[in-house]
Design an enzyme around this catalytic site. Structure first.
Site, PDB file in Angstrom:
ATOM      1  N   GLU A 275       0.835  -1.205   0.000  1.00 16.19           N
ATOM      2  CA  GLU A 275       0.000   0.000   0.000  1.00 16.19           C
ATOM      3  C   GLU A 275       0.872   1.258   0.000  1.00 16.19           C
ATOM      4  O   GLU A 275       0.578   2.245  -0.682  1.00 16.19           O
ATOM      5  CB  GLU A 275      -0.939  -0.003   1.204  1.00 16.19           C
ATOM      6  CG  GLU A 275      -1.875  -1.206   1.259  1.00 16.19           C
ATOM      7  CD  GLU A 275      -2.729  -1.344   0.010  1.00 16.19           C
ATOM      8  OE1 GLU A 275      -3.147  -0.324  -0.548  1.00 16.19           O
ATOM      9  OE2 GLU A 275      -2.976  -2.493  -0.407  1.00 16.19           O
ATOM     10  N   TRP A 278       2.160   1.587  -3.460  1.00 13.80           N
ATOM     11  CA  TRP A 278       1.164   2.157  -4.380  1.00 13.80           C
ATOM     12  C   TRP A 278       1.107   3.669  -4.252  1.00 13.80           C
ATOM     13  O   TRP A 278       1.003   4.401  -5.229  1.00 13.80           O
ATOM     14  CB  TRP A 278      -0.218   1.556  -4.118  1.00 13.80           C
ATOM     15  CG  TRP A 278      -0.422   0.283  -4.868  1.00 13.80           C
ATOM     16  CD1 TRP A 278      -0.351  -0.982  -4.374  1.00 13.80           C
ATOM     17  CD2 TRP A 278      -0.698   0.150  -6.274  1.00 13.80           C
ATOM     18  NE1 TRP A 278      -0.566  -1.890  -5.376  1.00 13.80           N
ATOM     19  CE2 TRP A 278      -0.781  -1.226  -6.544  1.00 13.80           C
ATOM     20  CE3 TRP A 278      -0.872   1.057  -7.316  1.00 13.80           C
ATOM     21  CZ2 TRP A 278      -1.035  -1.717  -7.832  1.00 13.80           C
ATOM     22  CZ3 TRP A 278      -1.130   0.575  -8.587  1.00 13.80           C
ATOM     23  CH2 TRP A 278      -1.206  -0.796  -8.831  1.00 13.80           C
ATOM     24  N   TRP A 307     -20.340   9.239 -21.527  1.00 16.68           N
ATOM     25  CA  TRP A 307     -20.744   9.006 -20.145  1.00 16.68           C
ATOM     26  C   TRP A 307     -22.211   9.356 -19.948  1.00 16.68           C
ATOM     27  O   TRP A 307     -22.775  10.189 -20.652  1.00 16.68           O
ATOM     28  CB  TRP A 307     -19.885   9.830 -19.190  1.00 16.68           C
ATOM     29  CG  TRP A 307     -18.416   9.554 -19.275  1.00 16.68           C
ATOM     30  CD1 TRP A 307     -17.450  10.360 -19.808  1.00 16.68           C
ATOM     31  CD2 TRP A 307     -17.724   8.377 -18.810  1.00 16.68           C
ATOM     32  NE1 TRP A 307     -16.215   9.767 -19.696  1.00 16.68           N
ATOM     33  CE2 TRP A 307     -16.353   8.550 -19.088  1.00 16.68           C
ATOM     34  CE3 TRP A 307     -18.141   7.197 -18.171  1.00 16.68           C
ATOM     35  CZ2 TRP A 307     -15.391   7.583 -18.758  1.00 16.68           C
ATOM     36  CZ3 TRP A 307     -17.184   6.258 -17.835  1.00 16.68           C
ATOM     37  CH2 TRP A 307     -15.824   6.453 -18.133  1.00 16.68           C
ATOM     38  N   ASN A 342     -10.796   0.759   2.276  1.00 20.05           N
ATOM     39  CA  ASN A 342     -10.182   0.655   0.948  1.00 20.05           C
ATOM     40  C   ASN A 342     -10.945  -0.276  -0.005  1.00 20.05           C
ATOM     41  O   ASN A 342     -11.177   0.059  -1.170  1.00 20.05           O
ATOM     42  CB  ASN A 342      -8.744   0.184   1.097  1.00 20.05           C
ATOM     43  CG  ASN A 342      -8.073  -0.055  -0.230  1.00 20.05           C
ATOM     44  OD1 ASN A 342      -7.859  -1.186  -0.634  1.00 20.05           O
ATOM     45  ND2 ASN A 342      -7.764   1.010  -0.961  1.00 20.05           N
ATOM     46  N   TRP A 360     -15.705   8.945 -14.335  1.00 24.94           N
ATOM     47  CA  TRP A 360     -14.945   8.707 -13.091  1.00 24.94           C
ATOM     48  C   TRP A 360     -14.511  10.002 -12.418  1.00 24.94           C
ATOM     49  O   TRP A 360     -14.318  10.059 -11.212  1.00 24.94           O
ATOM     50  CB  TRP A 360     -13.723   7.829 -13.383  1.00 24.94           C
ATOM     51  CG  TRP A 360     -12.802   8.376 -14.443  1.00 24.94           C
ATOM     52  CD1 TRP A 360     -12.912   8.200 -15.799  1.00 24.94           C
ATOM     53  CD2 TRP A 360     -11.647   9.187 -14.238  1.00 24.94           C
ATOM     54  NE1 TRP A 360     -11.897   8.852 -16.445  1.00 24.94           N
ATOM     55  CE2 TRP A 360     -11.093   9.462 -15.521  1.00 24.94           C
ATOM     56  CE3 TRP A 360     -11.003   9.701 -13.126  1.00 24.94           C
ATOM     57  CZ2 TRP A 360      -9.949  10.245 -15.700  1.00 24.94           C
ATOM     58  CZ3 TRP A 360      -9.863  10.484 -13.301  1.00 24.94           C
ATOM     59  CH2 TRP A 360      -9.353  10.739 -14.577  1.00 24.94           C
ATOM     60  N   TRP A 383      -8.938   6.078  -8.773  1.00 22.70           N
ATOM     61  CA  TRP A 383     -10.107   6.220  -9.659  1.00 22.70           C
ATOM     62  C   TRP A 383      -9.779   5.772 -11.078  1.00 22.70           C
ATOM     63  O   TRP A 383     -10.589   5.127 -11.733  1.00 22.70           O
ATOM     64  CB  TRP A 383     -10.633   7.651  -9.635  1.00 22.70           C
ATOM     65  CG  TRP A 383     -11.617   7.823  -8.521  1.00 22.70           C
ATOM     66  CD1 TRP A 383     -11.366   8.294  -7.269  1.00 22.70           C
ATOM     67  CD2 TRP A 383     -13.002   7.456  -8.545  1.00 22.70           C
ATOM     68  NE1 TRP A 383     -12.504   8.247  -6.513  1.00 22.70           N
ATOM     69  CE2 TRP A 383     -13.527   7.745  -7.266  1.00 22.70           C
ATOM     70  CE3 TRP A 383     -13.856   6.911  -9.509  1.00 22.70           C
ATOM     71  CZ2 TRP A 383     -14.862   7.502  -6.931  1.00 22.70           C
ATOM     72  CZ3 TRP A 383     -15.190   6.687  -9.183  1.00 22.70           C
ATOM     73  CH2 TRP A 383     -15.681   6.981  -7.906  1.00 22.70           C
TER      74      TRP A 383
END
Length: 477
Positions: A275, A278, A307, A342, A360, A383
């Site tokens: 994590e 990341w 969208w 998460n 998004w 995202w």
DNA sequence: GTGCACTTGCT
DNA sequence: GCAAGTGCA
């Protein structure tokens, strides 16, 4: 004797603070600290009221800890970044500052702001910027071709190599200097300020939480981190986001408790390290590809997706009224506490993009406006991953099934029931499909019917992505 | 060139 | 089984 000004931004701590340490190097120098609130800018960046409140609370504790080592803290308010250079110039003149110290922030606007400040102050004031917010500076972990990685796993391999060869140690808080410092209460920012008990302010609570997590919980992290009702995550993200805690402190603490975790990829410690890696990856990405800071997807063709513009669908997602219990419980957790587990972030993000086919970026902004741990790089990266518009080849045909996800990670609905009391009567077996239970029983429940049918929505999304990917295939033959 | 691998899934 | 490309060494 010189006067040093330390400009605090996203590094609200005195321990392991590179700029502060550098400013305090010579005991004879006078050191003063500065923080500048920028409400207008925060508004533009969708900063959540809980995060602004958290910053305020941590600034108050920072003021105390700085005072305890003999450093006064000045707090100013300037509407946006444009006014900062002149504000700092004024401070420098007032206090006859010789040198400015700060830790770099890497997003585009922040870098431009710092450039402007340096240009305005030089040559009267020496400006010293430091890399402090990440394990390593952006653009310092590169492929064989000298470029930033686009794939997480090879990046992590390179990161581990760097960690084993050239990581900086944690810096202690500077020694006390000079006489006593009188403090006065910091006036609240001109910005909505919320607070939440779940995240006590200050370096001490943050370090306690870190130590406890690494000592008692991290070994179970791999096994339980995906169970929202268990809440086995570290809950350190709010502290990392505003720099009450440094990522170096996290890494060194983890190493202190699990010395050889890098050799045990199955361990909980390694899972948690992932994590942190990341976080590092997404921050480095944002610097390597400026378009990511400009509302652009990493994969270009996804800009052609049509969208769903619906205001109503979006609002129901925001409010936790979609009729999918795991999604709704998650959104209500965030709306009420400023934090979301998460696993749930992935589920609700997938739902917004792949079930509602909503852009998004609307979700990204909503997250920023609600999260206490809002962080541009991590939030954008997450995202784009969920939306399949990002670096990693998360194929767009991989779509979370919200019901399956709920059953897998909240089997008895413990988490759901915490946030959706109206489902109290629904048996465990039906907790993920309460409307079906309601129909079967002939009992109405005070809970929305599903906003979309997942199977149908899934197909529509596949088509929309496929059309965007191969636009020439439309209308030809 | 060449082979390997690619966060966390789903029908 | 999918399904497809391409980053990376």
């Amino acid at each position: 004797m010189a006067t040093h000004l330390v400009w605090f931004r996203n590094d609200l701590r005195i321990t392991d603070n590179t700029a502060l340490t550098a400013a305090c190097q010579h005991p004879s120098d006078r050191v003063i600290a500065l923080y500048i609130a920028t409400p207008q800018q925060w508004h533009q960046h969708d900063m959540a009221a809980v995060q602004a409140g958290f910053i305020y609370a941590n600034l108050c504790t920072l003021q105390q800890s700085l005072a305890s080592i003999g450093i006064p803290l000045l707090v100013l308010e300037v509407n946006d970044f444009g006014g900062i250079a002149s504000a700092i110039t004024q401070v420098c003149q007032q206090h006859q500052v010789d040198a400015l110290f700060y830790n770099r922030q890497y997003p585009l606007n922040e870098r431009r702001r710092d450039q402007a400040v340096e240009q305005t102050l030089s040559p009267e004031v020496d400006c010293h910027g430091f890399d402090d917010a990440l394990l390593f500076p952006p653009m310092s972990i590169l492929t064989g071709k000298g470029e930033m990685y686009q794939i997480y796993t090879p990046f992590r391999h390179a990161l581990i190599h760097h960690l084993q060869t050239k990581l900086q140690p944690v810096l202690p808080a500077p020694k006390q200097r000079g006489g006593e410092v009188n403090t006065t209460d910091i006036p609240p920012f001109n910005y909505p300020l919320d607070s939440h008990d779940a995240f006590p302010a200050g370096e001490q609570p943050a370090l306690q939480r870190l130590r406890r997590f690494c000592r008692e919980n991290v070994m179970d992290y791999e096994r339980y981190r995906d169970i929202p009702a268990q809440d086995m995550t570290s809950r350190l993200s709010p502290y990392l986001a505003i720099g009450v805690l440094s990522v170096r402190q996290c890494y060194h603490r983890l190493l202190a408790e699990s010395a050889d975790f890098l050799l045990q990829p199955q361990s909980g410690a390694f899972a948690w390290f992932n994590e942190l890696a990341w976080r590092e990856f997404y921050h480095h990405l944002l610097v390597a590809w400026p378009k990511l800071s400009m509302n652009k997807p990493f994969i270009g063709w996804t800009e052609r997706i049509h969208w769903n513009p619906s205001h109503d669908d979006f609002q129901r997602w925001c409010d936790g009224e979609t009729g999918y219990p795991i999604v709704d419980a998650a959104m209500r957790q965030m709306n009420h506490t400023g934090w979301m587990h998460n696993r749930l972030r992935m589920i609700v993000a997938s739902f917004l993009v792949k079930d509602l086919l909503i852009d998004w970026r609307r979700g990204e902004h909503y997250f920023m406006s609600r999260l206490i741990d809002g962080d541009l790089a991590a939030n954008n990266g997450g995202w784009q991953w969920a939306a399949s518009t990002g670096t990693d080849a998360a194929p767009y045909f991989r779509i979370f099934n919200p019901t399956t996800q709920g059953k897998r990670f909240d089997p008895q609905g413990h988490f759901i029931r915490q946030w959706l009391p109206e489902l109290g009567d629904v048996p465990d077996k039906w907790i993920h499909t309460p409307h079906q239970w309601s129909e079967k029983q002939g009992k109405p429940i005070d809970y929305p019917t599903p906003i979309v049918d997942h199977a149908t929505a899934r197909i529509a999304t596949l088509v929309a992505f496929e059309q965007a990917r191969k636009p020439q295939a439309i209308g030809e033959d």
